[in-house]
Design an enzyme around this catalytic site. Structure first.
Site, mmCIF file in Angstrom:
data_model
loop_
_atom_site.group_PDB
_atom_site.id
_atom_site.type_symbol
_atom_site.label_atom_id
_atom_site.label_comp_id
_atom_site.label_asym_id
_atom_site.label_seq_id
_atom_site.Cartn_x
_atom_site.Cartn_y
_atom_site.Cartn_z
ATOM 1 C CB THR A 29 -0.896 -0.005 1.251
ATOM 2 O OG1 THR A 29 -1.685 -1.195 1.242
ATOM 3 C CG2 THR A 29 -1.805 1.207 1.296
ATOM 4 C CG ASP A 84 4.432 -2.978 1.695
ATOM 5 O OD1 ASP A 84 3.994 -1.854 1.375
ATOM 6 O OD2 ASP A 84 3.922 -3.674 2.577
ATOM 7 C CE LYS A 97 5.310 -2.499 5.548
ATOM 8 N NZ LYS A 97 5.008 -1.498 4.486
ATOM 9 N NE ARG A 99 4.378 8.486 7.178
ATOM 10 C CZ ARG A 99 5.572 8.978 6.848
ATOM 11 N NH1 ARG A 99 5.773 9.485 5.641
ATOM 12 N NH2 ARG A 99 6.563 8.946 7.709
ATOM 13 C CD GLU A 106 1.594 -2.172 4.467
ATOM 14 O OE1 GLU A 106 1.382 -1.359 3.542
ATOM 15 O OE2 GLU A 106 2.111 -1.838 5.544
ATOM 16 C CE LYS A 124 9.110 8.102 3.154
ATOM 17 N NZ LYS A 124 8.209 7.196 2.450
#
Length: 230
Positions: A29, A84, A97, A99, A106, A124
């Site tokens: 996502t 991902d 992860k 957000r 996930e 990141k």
């Protein structure tokens, strides 16, 4: 296109190059994975056959719009790879992860995958994980979970919706707490602690997949690859 968007596109395209005929692919996502999905769609138009396993309603909607055939972990409990994104990546390839509030699905897809491909831009990458940690919690247990997080030195905040009054509701019908801990000395310990609080579904720390994780870091002109951590 802004430089950050260019970097995301290059990372997504590079990840899509790993997808070959017959694969079952987890579809993450977020904006960077969308670029990978666009390139996968082009490969499908060129004749390859793949099956996608989406990690959220958003990923499923995007995949259908791009004519990517979809299935689920019910039919494919073991998949070839997943693509991902991540909010943060540290030198050991541990991740934060969530957000997009999809970390539970996930994490399930990452656990089922033979290879976890994380696509990010340079912003990141961090020397130490210090972003807020999303925690999916059943609504019944929000207050006790917040108390446990505070007792552990964290500062939890109930995530509220945009263009919607009240809390964000996950695809699983739960709430999200964003918990700030500052620089995290032991991400693996914190992940285990949070996941063991009654009422927590799972948190956004991903520390158990480093041996099968590779990170593609997009740049304006080229990508660099952080190999699996040994």
């Amino acid at each position: 296109m802004q430089p950050a968007d260019t970097a995301k596109r290059e990372a997504g395209y590079r990840a899509a190059e790993m997808v070959t005929d017959g694969m079952v692919v987890g579809l993450g996502t977020g904006s960077t994975v969308l670029y990978a999905m666009e390139k996968i769609s082009e490969k499908i138009s060129g004749g390859i056959k793949i099956t996608g396993v989406p990690t959220s309603y958003q990923a499923a909607i995007r995949a259908r719009a791009l004519n990517i055939p979809l299935s689920s972990l019910d039919d494919y409990p073991v998949i070839d790879l997943c693509i991902d994104g991540a909010d943060q990546v540290d030198p050991a390839l541990r991740l934060i992860k969530g957000r997009g509030a999809a970390q539970t699905r996930e994490k399930c897809v990452a656990a089922a995958a033979g290879t976890v491909v994380i696509v990010v831009d340079e912003s990141k990458i961090t020397g130490k994980l210090d972003a807020v940690v999303p925690v999916e919690v059943i609504p019944f247990a929000v207050m006790p979970v917040m108390n446990e997080i505070r007792n552990a030195g964290g500062m939890p905040h109930l995530r509220e919706g945009v263009k919607k009054d009240g809390p964000v509701i996950t695809d699983n019908g739960n709430f999200i707490l964003d918990a700030a801990f500052g620089p995290i000395a032991d991400p693996g310990f914190l992940e285990t602690f949070l996941n063991c609080i009654p009422g927590v579904v799972t948190c956004g720390l991903f520390c158990g997949f480093t041996a099968k994780t590779m990170v593609i870091v997009g740049g304006e002109r080229e990508c660099r690859v952080l190999p699996r951590h040994r």
